[in-house]
Design an enzyme around this catalytic site. Structure first.
Site, PDB file in Angstrom:
ATOM      1  N   TYR A   1      26.949  49.498  98.296  1.00 62.76           N
ATOM      2  CA  TYR A   1      26.773  50.283  97.080  1.00 62.76           C
ATOM      3  C   TYR A   1      25.384  50.111  96.475  1.00 62.76           C
ATOM      4  O   TYR A   1      25.075  50.703  95.452  1.00 62.76           O
ATOM      5  CB  TYR A   1      27.783  49.865  96.004  1.00 62.76           C
ATOM      6  CG  TYR A   1      29.191  50.328  96.248  1.00 62.76           C
ATOM      7  CD1 TYR A   1      29.680  50.486  97.533  1.00 62.76           C
ATOM      8  CD2 TYR A   1      30.034  50.598  95.180  1.00 62.76           C
ATOM      9  CE1 TYR A   1      30.982  50.893  97.752  1.00 62.76           C
ATOM     10  CE2 TYR A   1      31.338  51.015  95.383  1.00 62.76           C
ATOM     11  CZ  TYR A   1      31.809  51.159  96.676  1.00 62.76           C
ATOM     12  OH  TYR A   1      33.097  51.560  96.889  1.00 62.76           O
TER      13      TYR A   1
ATOM     14  N   LYS B   1      35.628  40.359 105.381  1.00 65.39           N
ATOM     15  CA  LYS B   1      35.855  40.833 106.748  1.00 65.39           C
ATOM     16  C   LYS B   1      34.840  40.086 107.629  1.00 65.39           C
ATOM     17  O   LYS B   1      34.075  40.674 108.402  1.00 65.39           O
ATOM     18  CB  LYS B   1      35.631  42.356 106.746  1.00 65.39           C
ATOM     19  CG  LYS B   1      36.120  43.082 107.944  1.00 65.39           C
ATOM     20  CD  LYS B   1      37.607  43.299 107.964  1.00 65.39           C
ATOM     21  CE  LYS B   1      37.974  43.914 109.291  1.00 65.39           C
ATOM     22  NZ  LYS B   1      39.299  43.655 109.764  1.00 65.39           N
TER      23      LYS B   1
END
Ligand code: NAP
Length: 586
Positions: free
Chosen positions: A159, A226
């Protein structure tokens, strides 16, 4: 340009000292009413907040509201400026404010106002508590099990806006650099984005999450990542998170691995357990076993998905509250948008803004007023007095307007609710749930750990805890009785004259006693045990442990803690079974 904001002279500003808020009894809090449905829900919520404060403190405390301007109202007052400097300065100066939803101006290269707000005030943590309130419709069987606070990093990740469009000059330059100088390969004309995750950004977010857990008697903080795929960004987030806990909160935190290896599944009173989960598993866990999770610390993208998904489990964004925070400044906000088709109809659910205000009251330490609203809200919704959105989902509901819903809550607040009893009931339920889970962890640790989504990756995760040890002068016969009674295939022997720990296995008894035709009653374990005991530290990875076992040509190792004391046994069978089930972890 300036001059539209006036602080009420009757109030005092909140200040911060050493990172702690100093809140007077008459604090000035900023509010931005917002666009679309903003004025409706702000008006209704403000009446409720004021009524709760008045009731909780008998008029001794009172919020002194100061209107600040963003969005369309600001544009009208400040010559088309949607986010005036004066508002920015006041949000920074007042430290605590609340805002309704804002329209994202269309065209003209406007960024979302919410994004501007976060970036310009460096509000790096987006905090979203998600819990179920009695009476609110939910698709879950046991929605009351959901009670988490999500700390989402707000400034980094994909982002950060470092993106290069396919076909652009910048894209071609970056692609050439990546291919020619870094040896990367990817499809021709791929759009490119960069994902920065820093130690600084990670640590300030995780610090806030852990501090919150400590201050609010929460059980655990879970680092969501992750890292199995993106090692140097998401994996680094995990590592830096654990590092921060170790360095800055050594007394107040333990890792999940220590919970099992050192404490046998019993959480020591007051300690916050730091654990981590892979991002995809956490979505599953939040549906199947939500009560295992308390505070979640996430990066920007994972947190964006996760907070909406978890909110949907217990009533959706219509009632999910939120806040954006820096070290000292906090801006609380409704998490939904401006729903323009309902503007000025006195129709929508004020829940999201209302509970953002409850968070705000908790943030300034006015817990009693916050609890009053939570209790009153549940009374009203349980009696099926609701706005249109819940009325669609609850059979036999009485649909009311936003303002009437506020009236009903205020009537409850003023009706003398027994808050002590309400709080005691909730605390008792939390305590009971914690005890049940602790019992499960103690009785079947490995099963429990795996069911809660943790993939075993260290020796401590897999070992059989509490190994049986015997004094060196014990006879082999006595040790054999003990092994059969406890259903174990080895015992650890304590140090004798040589000062060395040892291990005696069933095989040792067969090969050194039975096959030699010696009487077990006349031999001491010290003579039979293999020495020195091959040991592995509790945080050793499975592959390192397997390597050590192979090199030493043994089938089991003793696991030792920091003081070199044996605290468990791990066997090749344990490692085989884990790798067969989960693969070899990173
Ligand atoms: P939205 O305003 O959140 O509305 C979408 C739908 O959600 C509504 O039509 C309504 O559903 C339901 N809803 C939202 N708030 C509700 C409430 N308080 N009570 C009951 N139902 C509610 O999303 P949008 O239409 O995508 O966005 C509209 C504008 O808001 C855009 O300009 C967007 O940029 C902005 N926005 C602002 C924020 C913010 O300021 N934090 C956040 C998101 C979007 P039904 O139609 O089913 O009744």
């Amino acid at each position: 340009m300036t001059g539209h904001i006036t602080y009420p002279t009757s109030g005092e500003k909140i200040t911060a000292k050493d990172g702690k808020l100093q809140v007077p009894d008459n604090p000035i809090l900023g509010f931005v009413e917002g666009d679309g449905i903003g004025p409706d829900i702000t008006r209704a919520s403000m009446r409720i907040w004021d009524a709760a404060v008045e009731k909780a403190y008998n008029g001794k405390r009172k919020v002194h509201w100061c209107e600040l301007y963003m969005g369309e109202k600001a544009a009208g007052l400040y010559d088309g400026n949607y986010f005036p400097e004066e508002t920015k300065a006041a949000l920074n100066d007042l430290l605590v404010s609340i805002k309704g939803p804002l329209t994202t101006p269309v065209g003209g290269g406007f960024r979302s106002l919410n994004v501007s707000l976060r970036q310009e005030l460096d509000l790096y943590a987006c905090v979203r508590p998600v819990r179920h309130y009695a009476g609110v419709p939910s698709p879950l069987k046991k929605p009351e099990d959901v009670d988490v606070v999500i700390f989402r990093e707000n400034t980094e990740d994909v982002y950060a806006g470092i993106e290069y469009q396919s076909g652009s000059e910048e894209n071609r330059k970056l692609a050439a650099f990546l291919r020619n100088e870094m040896g990367a390969s990817f499809f021709e004309d791929a759009g490119l984005g960069v994902k920065p995750i820093s130690e600084f950004g990670t640590k300030r977010l995780v610090r806030k999450a852990i501090q919150y857990a400590i201050d609010n008697n929460r059980e655990s903080v879970t680092l969501v990542h992750k890292g199995n795929i993106m090692k140097f960004t998401e994996g680094a987030f995990r590592s830096w998170g654990y590092e921060l806990a170790r360095e800055e909160f050594p007394e107040q935190t333990i890792t999940e691995e220590e919970l099992y290896s050192t404490y046998g599944g019993k959480r020591p009173e007051g300690k916050v357990v730091i654990k981590d989960r892979i991002a995809d598993i956490i979505f599953q866990m939040m549906l199947l076993r939500p009560n295992e999770f308390d505070v979640l610390a996430t990066m920007n993208l994972n947190g964006d998905y996760l907070s909406d998904a978890v909110a949907a489990e217990v009533g959706g964004v219509g009632i999910a509250p939120g806040a954006n925070m820096s070290d000292n400044v906090a801006v609380f906000e409704a998490t939904h948008g401006t729903a323009p088709k309902y503007a000025n109809q006195d129709k929508v659910n004020p829940g999201s803004l209302l509970f953002s205000g409850v968070m705000m009251l908790e943030h300034i330490g006015w817990q009693e007023a916050a609890d009053l609203i939570t209790a009153a809200y549940q009374e009203v919704v349980t009696s099926r007095i609701v706005t249109y959105d819940f009325a669609r989902q609850i059979e036999g509901a009485t649909e009311v307007k936003t303002s009437q819903f506020a009236d009903a809550i205020i009537a409850q607040i003023q009706g003398g609710m027994n808050i002590e009893e309400f709080r005691a009931r909730r605390e008792e339920a939390i305590e009971k749930d914690r005890k049940v889970r602790e019992l499960r962890r103690v009785s079947s640790p490995l099963e429990e750990m795996i069911a809660s989504g943790r993939i075993p990756h260290t020796v401590g995760d897999l070992m059989n805890p509490s190994p049986i040890s015997v004094p060196p002068e014990t006879t082999v016969e006595d040790a054999m009785h003990l092994m059969r009674e406890k259903s174990i295939s080895s015992v650890i022997t304590r140090p004798g004259a040589d000062g060395q720990w040892g291990i005696m296995t069933q095989r040792d008894v067969i090969s050194r006693i039975v096959s030699k035709n010696r009487a077990p009653a006349s031999v001491k374990v010290d003579e039979v045990a293999s020495k020195p005991l091959v040991t592995v530290p509790v945080d050793m990875t499975l592959h390192e442990c397997a390597e050590k076992m192979s090199n030493s040509n043994i089938r089991r190792c003793a696991v030792i803690d920091k003081d070199q004391e044996p605290i468990g046994i791990i066997s090749d069978t344990d490692i085989f079974a884990s790798v067969e089930q989960f693969g070899l972890p990173e």
